[in-house]
Design an enzyme around this catalytic site. Sequence first.
Site, PDB file in Angstrom:
ATOM      1  N   LYS A   1     -13.672  -4.624  11.088  1.00 19.30           N
ATOM      2  CA  LYS A   1     -14.225  -3.641  10.152  1.00 19.30           C
ATOM      3  C   LYS A   1     -15.680  -3.310  10.495  1.00 19.30           C
ATOM      4  O   LYS A   1     -16.093  -2.143  10.449  1.00 19.30           O
ATOM      5  CB  LYS A   1     -14.102  -4.169   8.719  1.00 19.30           C
ATOM      6  CG  LYS A   1     -12.651  -4.285   8.252  1.00 19.30           C
ATOM      7  CD  LYS A   1     -12.562  -5.125   6.994  1.00 19.30           C
ATOM      8  CE  LYS A   1     -11.139  -5.209   6.444  1.00 19.30           C
ATOM      9  NZ  LYS A   1     -11.011  -6.203   5.384  1.00 19.30           N
TER      10      LYS A   1
ATOM     11  N   GLY B   1      -5.825  -4.512  -2.037  1.00 20.38           N
ATOM     12  CA  GLY B   1      -4.974  -4.315  -3.222  1.00 20.38           C
ATOM     13  C   GLY B   1      -4.252  -2.991  -3.157  1.00 20.38           C
ATOM     14  O   GLY B   1      -4.699  -2.045  -2.510  1.00 20.38           O
TER      15      GLY B   1
ATOM     16  N   VAL C   1       0.836  -1.210   0.000  1.00 25.62           N
ATOM     17  CA  VAL C   1       0.000   0.000   0.000  1.00 25.62           C
ATOM     18  C   VAL C   1       0.870   1.260   0.000  1.00 25.62           C
ATOM     19  O   VAL C   1       0.597   2.222  -0.732  1.00 25.62           O
ATOM     20  CB  VAL C   1      -0.982  -0.007   1.199  1.00 25.62           C
ATOM     21  CG1 VAL C   1      -1.836   1.256   1.203  1.00 25.62           C
ATOM     22  CG2 VAL C   1      -1.889  -1.243   1.134  1.00 25.62           C
TER      23      VAL C   1
ATOM     24  N   VAL D   1     -11.538   0.173   6.082  1.00 28.62           N
ATOM     25  CA  VAL D   1     -12.695  -0.689   5.799  1.00 28.62           C
ATOM     26  C   VAL D   1     -13.032  -0.600   4.316  1.00 28.62           C
ATOM     27  O   VAL D   1     -13.206   0.502   3.777  1.00 28.62           O
ATOM     28  CB  VAL D   1     -13.934  -0.273   6.624  1.00 28.62           C
ATOM     29  CG1 VAL D   1     -15.088  -1.237   6.358  1.00 28.62           C
ATOM     30  CG2 VAL D   1     -13.615  -0.212   8.104  1.00 28.62           C
TER      31      VAL D   1
HETATM   32  N1  HSE Z   1      -7.420  -9.600   4.502  1.00 26.63           N
HETATM   33  C1  HSE Z   1      -8.284  -8.588   4.025  1.00 26.63           C
HETATM   34  C2  HSE Z   1      -9.303  -9.205   3.083  1.00 26.63           C
HETATM   35  C3  HSE Z   1      -7.479  -7.509   3.315  1.00 26.63           C
HETATM   36  O1  HSE Z   1      -9.188 -10.379   2.723  1.00 26.63           O
HETATM   37  O2  HSE Z   1     -10.252  -8.529   2.730  1.00 26.63           O
HETATM   38  C4  HSE Z   1      -8.093  -6.151   3.364  1.00 26.63           C
HETATM   39  O3  HSE Z   1      -8.377  -5.683   4.629  1.00 26.63           O
END
Ligand code: HSE
Length: 429
Positions: free
Chosen positions: A204, A301, A13, A131
Amino acid sequence: MKTGIGIIGVGTVGSGVVEILESKIAYYKQELGLDLKIQQICAKTEDELSPYAQKGYAITTKVEDLFSNPDVSIVIELAGGYDLPLKWITAALNSKKHVVTANKALIAKYGHLLFPLAAKNNCHLLFEAAVGGGIPIIRALQESLTGNTVKSLRCIINGTCNYILTEMTEKGLGFASVLADAQKLGYAEADPTFDVDAIDSAHKLAILASLCSKKYINFENMHISGIREIEAVDIDSAKEMGYTLKLLGIFNQTEQGMDARVHPCLVPSNHLLASVSGVLNAVYIEANNLGPALFTGAGAGKLPTASAVVADVVSIARSMEVGLKPIPMGFYSQENPADLVPIESLFNKYYFRFTTRDEKGVLAAITSILSENGISIESIIQKNVKDPGHVNISVVTERCREAAVNNALLKIGALSSMSQHPKMIRFAE
Ligand code: HSE
């Protein structure tokens, strides 16, 4: 006014943030009048930093350098984990630096400490990327929807689980083999616990639910169950009934209190959420004035997540430009915790699967236990399974109390003819 940015972490990121800022800085200056500059970049090793040093950026392996740098006014934390980031963000805020983070675990676990500290220091602490990756759901809840009360959320907020369930649904494969493939493809971590056991989704959901309720919702108080126990046979039954299996984060503001939980759910296949497949994320909201709305997109991503981080940086820079105070987050404190409705008092519709020996009286025993517990059956299907002499009995109930379900399943599970612990999946309501 020049706005200096300090970045902690140049992994996936972080490198995306640098890339986006490099491509947009001229636009921000010309069109928005914001003079943004990456002032200093910090990472654990010189090796990670060397490409940035070669481009002429000031680099450091000492995070404290960012906090003492008078030219840095916004610190972006992208390191992951929680204990060190807690220490760093605390130090950054105490040094009067605004902070942007993508760290959902940190916000869910320590937000009640960090938001009051940010307010005390009159600093912004933004977390759009925490989130739903690139989906602008935090800003929507904090700003765009302030003319509404968001009464409920139905969220697909873990791409790994959504990918696994989608593959299981589309290819008829079992959990273990899809997980192994997902790990090979890089969609699942080597240790998938946080994802498949729904802890990531719970972090989240707790953040979103707190923003909706304006109360501190502690993820540790939520009912959390993941997708390890889902079997292909349940996905097939769901399909036959016209439902799709999803891991949902659910939040409802009810008269009894806040209902926040994460678990697998049967979603009607014609519902918008059922079509959110693969690694995509989605947040379906019910707002009192807007009505229903769906936010969907890439939940993880490099560039999707980095774009949300950059949006926070720009938002802070604009606020600094016009002297806008940080968005009040005073509700996110241990002094304002939400009482969560216990899962046992949930009134819902349920799917059960009983794998039993094919013996006389099993069905009668099951239905009488359900009846004794006040559970009314909507439909029941018995099918032979590969294992000769065994059957699967699938039951769909009418709406009933979860405490009664637990009681009934305990008793049914103890029947000598049961060859597997009963399976239960809630319908999404
Ligand atoms: N491990 C998380 C997912 C990555 O699979 O959505 C993003 O927070």
